[in-house]
Design an enzyme around this catalytic site. Structure first.
Site, short mmCIF file in Angstrom:
data_model
loop_
_atom_site.label_atom_id
_atom_site.label_comp_id
_atom_site.label_asym_id
_atom_site.label_seq_id
_atom_site.Cartn_x
_atom_site.Cartn_y
_atom_site.Cartn_z
CG ASP A 90 -15.88 9.96 33.26
OD1 ASP A 90 -15.27 11.01 33.53
OD2 ASP A 90 -15.33 8.86 33.20
CD GLU A 91 -17.07 5.80 35.31
OE1 GLU A 91 -17.43 4.66 35.01
OE2 GLU A 91 -15.87 6.15 35.27
C1 ACM Z 1 -15.89 6.42 30.82
O1 ACM Z 1 -15.73 5.33 30.24
N1 ACM Z 1 -15.93 6.49 32.13
C2 ACM Z 1 -16.06 7.64 30.06
#
Ligand code: ACM
Length: 405
Positions: free
Chosen positions: A197-198
């Site tokens: 993620d991110e």
């Molecule tokens: C997330 O909440 N960055 C998976």
């Protein structure tokens, strides 16, 4: 066994011995889960939590028949699992946390203790090593992994998306293989969560190329890949599972990955993220995905939530707890309870029994159990908690005999 426990009076939860005669009606328990994967996540990276605290969280999961504990073990603010081949990950990267506290990490023996305690309660641990972003603590320990080969300062804030391991350097893949290899060896369960993620600074084909290599490393270790749904554009690999944390169920990229064979763990940010506040005055937590009162946590359907993803592709449901603002076991419990049972019921019970009025009343009955057990919970105003029995003010007032005949 948990069903039987729920049929007994609240005093069964007392930490002290209780001498009382309890009668159960005769009957047969016929009960089976809707989804095979029912989980909760604890972020031990933003703030570190002692093994004992994690074991208590395991108890809460077991109580509501959840069967997976996802541990978010690494992030910008701290690296929490010992890796023998890269010892500075914990010796250096494990010594920080949000707000400047001392951090901490699990030795391999600590982790094994959590795994074993969970297994005794039919709970599988899902370890997450978040890659390629959320890696500042690893870069502090090993600057050779950083794109510019310069150690960044330790990070104790709460921003996201700025750090990444260098996807262009072969040494990074040695690091990934070593870390995942050691974590896999410690983990009897089938899953290895690789985050994903991110990673805002690793884009397009560089990102998918990195993920595809890491997915193959996981498969070569004999484990099944789990990752946040940002993994979706990467090539499919047998069995791969995406954890969907969106707030809008229209997500064609995830639907496409499901068409290619991915299964989903559903964790909608605006229903299942237990770090969201209940109400504006909740003393800890966030609100970027909105406020989540108990009804909001309960009133959605994991089987139909993401448009175009059939229920057969849904492996299950998970309630993540991120801990930027969470610093104690009491904080964890305040955010978990009473919403964890709502997510647990979505994972367990057939859709045909979904009923807010019934759930609200049954949930109310859990309050005295938590009180008896010394567990912190949020007295959500929409739940008809039983009022605490008051002790008579006068002595010698005739008492109703409440003893079991
Ligand atoms: C997330 O909440 N960055 C998976």
């Amino acid at each position: 066994m948990q069903t039987l426990r729920q049929l007994l009076p609240a005093a069964i939860e007392s930490p002290d011995p209780v001498t009382e005669r309890w009668a159960l009606p005769g009957g047969t328990i016929t009960d089976a889960p809707r989804f095979p994967y029912r989980g909760a996540m604890l972020d031990v990276a933003r703030h570190f939590f002692a093994v004992e605290d994690v074991l208590r969280v395991v108890d809460h999961l077991a109580r509501y028949k959840l069967n997976h504990l996802h541990l978010h073990l690494t992030d910008d603010q701290g690296w929490r699992i010992a890796v023998d081949s890269w010892p500075k990950l914990t010796a250096v990267g494990g010594t920080t946390e949000v707000g400047g506290g001392p951090g901490g990490h699990y030795t391999k023996a600590d982790y094994a203790r959590i795994v074993s305690y969970a297994a005794d309660r039919h709970i599988t641990v899902v370890p997450e090593i978040d890659l390629p972003g959320h890696t500042n603590s690893a870069l502090v320990a090993y600057p050779e992994l950083a794109p510019d080969k310069i150690a960044p300062p330790p990070y104790t804030g709460t921003e996201v998306g700025f750090s990444y391991v260098d996807p262009a350097d072969e040494r990074t893949y040695d690091f990934v293989a070593d870390v995942l290899g050691e974590v896999a060896a410690l983990t009897p369960g089938p899953w290895l969560h690789i985050g994903g993620d991110e990673a805002f600074k690793v884009k397009g084909e560089v990102y998918t190329g990195f993920v595809e290599r890491v997915q193959r490393i996981v498969a070569d270790l004999g484990k099944t890949v789990v990752g946040w749904h940002q993994l979706a554009p990467a090539a499919h690999l047998d069995g791969r599972v995406l954890q969907w944390w969106g707030t809008n169920g229209e997500d064609p990229t995830t639907v496409d990955a499901v068409r290619r064979g991915a299964r989903l763990i559903v964790s909608p940010g605006n229903h299942a993220y237990l770090d969201m506040k209940y109400a504006p005055d909740t003393p800890i937590g966030h609100d970027w995905a909105g406020l989540i009162d108990v009804r909001k946590a309960y009133d959605w359907d994991p089987g139909t939530h993401v448009t175009g993803v059939p229920a057969e592709a849904v492996l299950g449901v998970e309630a993540p707890l991120w801990t930027e603002s969470v610093t104690s076991l009491a904080d964890i419990e305040l955010l978990l309870l009473p919403r964890l049972p709502a997510i647990a019921e979505l994972g367990w019970s057939p859709r045909s029994s979904h009923d807010w009025a019934s759930f609200r009343d049954r949930l109310a009955g859990q309050g005295p159990r938590w009180t008896t057990a010394g567990i912190t919970f949020h007295r959500a105003p929409e739940i008809p908690w039983p009022t605490t029995p008051t002790i008579p003010a006068q002595r010698n007032v005739p008492q109703t005999d409440t003893a079991t005949p």
